[in-house]
Write an enzyme that holds these catalytic residues in place. Structure first.
Site, PDB file in Angstrom:
ATOM      1  N   VAL A  37      -2.230   0.649  -4.648  1.00 23.11           N
ATOM      2  CA  VAL A  37      -2.891  -0.149  -3.616  1.00 23.11           C
ATOM      3  C   VAL A  37      -4.245  -0.672  -4.107  1.00 23.11           C
ATOM      4  CG1 VAL A  37      -3.858  -0.090  -1.290  1.00 23.11           C
ATOM      5  CG2 VAL A  37      -1.676   1.024  -1.758  1.00 23.11           C
ATOM      6  N   GLY A  50       3.431  -0.849  -0.423  1.00 25.44           N
ATOM      7  CA  GLY A  50       3.457  -1.750  -1.564  1.00 25.44           C
ATOM      8  C   GLY A  50       2.081  -2.285  -1.880  1.00 25.44           C
ATOM      9  N   GLU A  68       8.418   9.340  -4.249  1.00 26.74           N
ATOM     10  CA  GLU A  68       7.604  10.001  -5.268  1.00 26.74           C
ATOM     11  C   GLU A  68       8.343  11.196  -5.860  1.00 26.74           C
ATOM     12  OE1 GLU A  68       3.504  10.238  -4.624  1.00 26.74           O
ATOM     13  OE2 GLU A  68       3.538   8.922  -2.884  1.00 26.74           O
ATOM     14  N   GLY A  95       1.091  -0.488   6.390  1.00 25.57           N
ATOM     15  CA  GLY A  95       0.813  -1.503   5.373  1.00 25.57           C
ATOM     16  C   GLY A  95       0.347  -2.839   5.898  1.00 25.57           C
ATOM     17  N   ASP A 146       3.868  11.962   6.484  1.00 23.74           N
ATOM     18  CA  ASP A 146       3.271  10.628   6.431  1.00 23.74           C
ATOM     19  C   ASP A 146       3.406   9.923   7.778  1.00 23.74           C
ATOM     20  OD1 ASP A 146       2.458   8.161   4.574  1.00 23.74           O
ATOM     21  OD2 ASP A 146       4.141   7.518   5.821  1.00 23.74           O
ATOM     22  N   LYS A 190       0.390   8.879  10.684  1.00 20.60           N
ATOM     23  CA  LYS A 190       0.262   7.533  11.260  1.00 20.60           C
ATOM     24  C   LYS A 190       0.446   7.576  12.775  1.00 20.60           C
ATOM     25  CE  LYS A 190       2.079   5.364   7.031  1.00 20.60           C
ATOM     26  NZ  LYS A 190       3.360   4.971   6.394  1.00 20.60           N
TER      27      LYS A 190
END
Lengths: 427, 427
Positions: free
Chosen positions: B14, B302, B190, B134, B201, B205
């Site tokens: 990022v 991304g 990953e 994102g 994750d 969020k």
């Protein structure tokens, strides 16, 4: 606690919805946003509308001057629609130092340069999230989220009435006229549906959205526009067979060859996220050079969804001290250095009434190929219909002018096939 | 023209994407936004990453203190991830009067109260659009578009790795382990996939998004969490047959009975807009009391899409003079007056390994009915499998605890059926 006074011009569907939201959420906004938002005044010729909403008689103004001189009013909400008297009222409000929140796409499309000039001069806020796609947060996304991108394209289903009509035609197989009548009965289409069904409404919005996306003024006059009144149930059914849904699509593109802006019926491949935006739902699909694809989806119209966008702007205005203005040179006309593309690239659905003889497909595709058009999909029906059989082609990507020339040549040439309809296609 | 200096902490995926966007668009931002945004400094232990991006050696800082004392740096971008050293660095930057833009969901989820306190104290901006989903503009939509609504619920596909895995499992029928390996090879997962596949994750969020939506702190510890590691290809295929797509859904609801927040594998009815969010795409579906339903869709991860969100925040920060802070009481723990619902309402998919005998469905449904659970859909296979036949039920709406009790009772009772899997269902 800061107190902010609001005046609402027009208590139609959206004005009424806005009043209701503000009234019912007043304590909530005090608690959450630390601001007391009070409707101080309304301007509405049909007084009974105000009274029906429970607005006290002494809050009903007789004219715009009364609102402009009212020191309790900080923000003027314009939800009258159309150019006049909305324009005169909005300019009067800005010149009196009031910030303005508007849902008026025609006004903002045609006169944003004048309105913004007045807002800047008077250091006022000018907010118009509700002008495009109701409750869907597309304006602020372009201004405050995607502003680091070069926006390459946007495609939108940005008119609820036409999407409702096309969805119903697609589901039930009924004709345009039948579905329009039903939509009018249910309140999804107006008595005079021209602004919606001829694509004016979508073109106003595309003018605004593409000006913001491409950072240059795209006047309404530059938007190519075709409505849905000539769409036949037959084409929708053939499109379905071929894997497409019919939508009135607003398309804006920006590339090295220039800018193209167009509103027309479009077959959208069923796998595309826009294809499943149905009924009165709207969506805008934006492609940026960094963010890739983003789609914003929701209710593009209606009292409360559009009211939600207006109230969002009111709270923003009430809780911020400084206001930014558009990031494009907001002029009346297009910048002369900008090139507009009219011979745009697209795939095409073409339906022919063809002679029921061997060799017709070969003749048709030979003319297409002469104009550099290659064929991707074909349906050739074998049943007769008025002495002619339907022949349906979907082309690969080609150019608008090539298709026009090929269509003219086929129509002129010997009568083996007549073009019955041409609809652009997005994959 | 105003010049704004940026420092980037961390040049991973990022950070690298952010640098590239800023570097390639510098002239564009000068022209459009009237601001010259310059990367003045980077902090990255692997110096070769900076050099590979073409960053001059004298711009590579040796430590955070150097950045904090650099008068050319106005905005610090934190894209290191994880709690430490990110937290120490961000607090140091804020206390040095730098505004901060972060993509760090874990940090913001766990320590937003500390960060925001430091930002307010120092009059700095604190931006975190990139921390959630994102390039999808969900944070600003909640703050500046939907803030007039009482948000009733949000449902999101907010983790790209798990959505990629579930989409592949659904399309190809492969097992979780096979698809995970492939995803790791392609860089979609990953080497240690725990944070993604166990739902951490998504839960970070959801904690952030629900705190903002419901205007009260929802700590991570209050989020119910189940990952996708136990999902079988079999269940995905039965779900398909019944008309559902399997998603790792983050769900937040706010009603008179309280707030519920949960992340778990969920069957979503195919007609729901979230069901067609596939591969590494993400989407958040928000329902407000005025706006009705809004869905924001796009790339949730991304280099460039997340970079787009970061750069959007940088430009916002660079072009605004005052900063607002969250509209919730940002504390470490939940407000004690808030009730959290754990016995939530849902429909359920239950797969049993059942005895291949007549009367099993009747026995199973009798236990369910005892616990007030009624059945909406059934698949009863007739082929034997290890001496047992699959029996699949989808229930009508019921409560979590009723299902737990019924499952326990069936598992304990005489062996006519064993529960093989339980998956919640959204229509």
């Amino acid at each position: 606690m800061k107190k902010v006074g609001v005046a609402i011009l027009g208590l139609g569907v959206v004005g009424g919805g806005t009043y209701k939201i503000l009234d019912e959420h007043r304590e909530f906004y005090k608690k959450i946003h630390n601001v007391d938002i009070v409707v101080e005044s309304v301007l509405e010729l049909r007084k009974e509308r105000a009274l029906a909403l429970g607005i006290a008689e002494n809050k009903i103004a007789s004219n715009i001057a009364e609102i402009c001189s009212n020191p309790e009013v900080d923000i003027v909400v314009e939800v009258i629609g159309g150019v006049e008297p909305a324009k005169t009222f909005v300019l009067a409000a800005l010149n009196a130092g009031k910030s303005v929140v508007t849902s008026n796409k025609e006004l903002f499309c045609k006169y944003s340069h004048e309105l913004e000039k007045a807002a800047k001069k008077n250091n006022c806020g000018l907010f118009y999230e509700a002008s495009c796609v109701g409750g869907v947060p597309v304006i602020r996304a372009l201004l405050d989220n995607l502003q680091g991108n070069k926006i390459l394209s946007m495609m939108g289903i940005i008119n609820g009435t036409t999407n409702y009509i096309l969805t119903k035609m697609s589901n039930g197989g009924a004709s345009y006229d039948e579905v329009l009548k039903e939509a009018q009965k249910l309140g999804y289409a107006e008595a005079n549906p021209t602004a919606d069904v001829e694509g004016f409404d979508a073109a106003y919005k595309l003018s605004i959205l593409s000006s913001m996306s491409f950072h240059t003024k795209i006047p309404f006059s530059k938007v190519y526009r075709e409505g849905i009144t000539d769409i036949s149930a037959e084409d929708i059914q053939y499109g379905k067979q071929l894997g497409y849904a019919l939508k009135l699509l607003a398309i804006g593109k920006n590339s090295d060859s220039g800018i193209e802006v167009r509103v027309h019926p479009t077959f959208v491949k069923l796998s595309h996220p826009l294809a499943s935006v149905n009924d009165s739902y709207n969506a805008v699909y934006v492609t940026g050079d960094s963010v890739e694809d983003v789609m914003l989806y929701g209710r593009g119209a209606g009292a409360l969804p559009t009211g939600s966008a207006i109230v969002g702007d009111i709270i923003y205005c009430a809780t911020h001290n400084n206001f930014n203005y558009s990031t494009f040179k907001n002029t009346e006309n297009a910048d002369p250095s900008v090139k507009f593309v009219t011979n745009f690239e697209s795939a095409y659905y073409i339906r022919f009434d063809a002679q029921d003889k061997a060799g017709v497909l070969s003749k048709v595709s030979s003319v297409l190929s002469k104009h550099d058009i290659s064929v991707a999909q074909v349906i050739q029906e074998d049943g007769k219909k008025n002495g002619a059989v339907p022949l349906i082609l979907v082309t690969h990507l080609t150019r608008e002018n090539n298709v026009k020339k090929a269509v003219d040549e086929i129509n002129a040439n010997g009568g083996f096939a007549k073009v019955a309809s041409v609809i652009r296609v997005v994959s």
